[in-house]
Design a protein around this motif. Structure first.
Motif, mmCIF file in Angstrom:
data_model
loop_
_atom_site.group_PDB
_atom_site.id
_atom_site.type_symbol
_atom_site.label_atom_id
_atom_site.label_comp_id
_atom_site.label_asym_id
_atom_site.label_seq_id
_atom_site.Cartn_x
_atom_site.Cartn_y
_atom_site.Cartn_z
ATOM 1 N N GLU A 111 -8.180 2.290 -2.381
ATOM 2 C CA GLU A 111 -8.771 2.030 -1.123
ATOM 3 C C GLU A 111 -10.209 2.536 -1.074
ATOM 4 O OE1 GLU A 111 -5.391 4.604 0.699
ATOM 5 O OE2 GLU A 111 -6.947 4.515 2.209
ATOM 6 N N HIS A 153 0.836 -1.211 0.000
ATOM 7 C CA HIS A 153 0.000 0.000 0.000
ATOM 8 C C HIS A 153 0.865 1.253 0.000
ATOM 9 C CE1 HIS A 153 -4.036 1.825 1.153
ATOM 10 N NE2 HIS A 153 -3.215 2.867 1.139
ATOM 11 N N HIS A 194 -6.438 -2.308 5.547
ATOM 12 C CA HIS A 194 -5.187 -1.556 5.465
ATOM 13 C C HIS A 194 -5.032 -0.659 6.691
ATOM 14 C CE1 HIS A 194 -3.684 2.457 4.392
ATOM 15 N NE2 HIS A 194 -4.911 2.853 4.276
ATOM 16 N N ASP A 225 1.863 3.072 3.225
ATOM 17 C CA ASP A 225 0.977 4.225 3.027
ATOM 18 C C ASP A 225 1.800 5.459 2.649
ATOM 19 O OD1 ASP A 225 -1.605 5.132 2.678
ATOM 20 O OD2 ASP A 225 -1.917 5.683 4.773
ATOM 21 N N HIS A 259 1.382 5.299 -2.249
ATOM 22 C CA HIS A 259 0.752 6.255 -3.175
ATOM 23 C C HIS A 259 1.847 6.974 -3.966
ATOM 24 C CE1 HIS A 259 -3.097 5.669 -1.102
ATOM 25 N NE2 HIS A 259 -2.435 5.804 0.038
HETATM 26 ZN ZN LIG Z 1 -3.489 4.966 1.708
#
Ligand SMILES: [Zn+2]
Length: 270
Positions: free
Chosen positions: A109, A7, A168, A218, A9
């Motif tokens: 997500e 996970h 998550h 994240d 970005h």
């Molecule tokens: Zn995230």
């Protein structure tokens, strides 16, 4: 040793579009090259990463980002914060069309966030159900973001059959961990674990069965200790993995092997 960041970005690194808070954080960091970020990850044994989308434009960026990069996969999602806007702008249909993209291996997500409540509850629920149904139609797992909302989340989850996925950034109770495990869900743990203070929360990180555990960052958010204050990148998975290995008294190799195996199983990533 091989680690998997399930996970992050990083698709908005150096971009002018895509989800705003993520993109602005990358801009602030001064990093403009996805390849440089991926390179640093590889040097820290993070061999695979999932670029997770948070709205229509951001999901499109994720799909584009993974196209010619061997070790990246995409997940398309509309974050609960963005649910209301996505409905207003009629984004659900073009969003759903992205599911057929190359290396789209999950939906999310998606979920419910009643901590921030950036979107009304009804909008969040509608957009969550839309994404669960999209994932089921395409036999894909889901990446769930659930914050202060499990009492509403479980009845929605249980109204479908065959939903697979990960919770998550899990920071919730033993009770909700048990409910997740009963339902065969995976549990995503990131840098938050390294600065968790409450004994109950630390106990939950110990209690997650190894066969349900996934590692994530994240990135660019949630930088682990001792790097707080700098931007989070996928290479920080290594820091969280080492922390969990000590906490759970599992060897680094065993933890890496199991979590990477779990990620490949869930996301059907080779
Ligand atoms: Zn995230």
């Amino acid at each position: 040793m091989e680690l998997f960041d399930t996970h992050c970005h990083i698709q908005s690194v150096g971009q002018t579009g895509g989800e705003r808070s993520t993109r602005e954080l990358w801009a602030k960091s001064g990093e403009t090259s996805v390849d440089a970020v991926v390179e640093r990850a590889e040097q820290a044994n993070v061999k695979q990463m999932i670029c997770v989308g948070c709205d229509l434009a951001d999901s499109q960026l994720a799909v584009d980002c993974v196209k010619n990069r061997e070790n990246l996969y995409a997940s398309i999602g509309i974050h609960p914060h963005e649910a209301e806007l996505a409905l207003q702008k009629g984004h659900l249909e073009p969003f759903a069309a992205l599911v057929d993209g190359h290396k789209v291996i999950a939906v999310g997500e998606t979920g419910l966030d009643f901590f921030y409540n950036h979107s009304p509850k009804e909008a969040q629920e509608q957009v969550l159900r839309f994404q669960i149904e999209l994932a089921l139609q395409h036999n894909l797992p889901l990446i769930f973001h659930v914050r202060e909302a499990f009492d509403d989340f479980w009845p929605i989850f249980d109204s479908y059959q065959g939903v697979r996925g990960v919770l998550h950034s899990f920071t919730d109770s033993q009770t909700n961990l048990d409910k997740a495990i009963e339902r065969g869900l995976y549990i995503g743990v990131n840098g938050i674990a390294t600065f968790a203070k409450k004994p109950e929360q630390v106990a939950v990180y110990r209690a997650i069965p190894l066969e349900n555990l996934l590692l994530e960052t994240d990135a660019p958010f949630l930088t682990p200790v001792p790097y707080r204050g700098s931007i989070c990148e996928p290479y920080h998975v290594e820091t969280t993995a080492n922390f969990l290995s000590d906490l759970r008294k599992e060897s680094r190799e065993a933890l890496a092997r199991a979590t990477t195996f779990n990620a490949k199983q869930l996301f059907n990533a080779t």
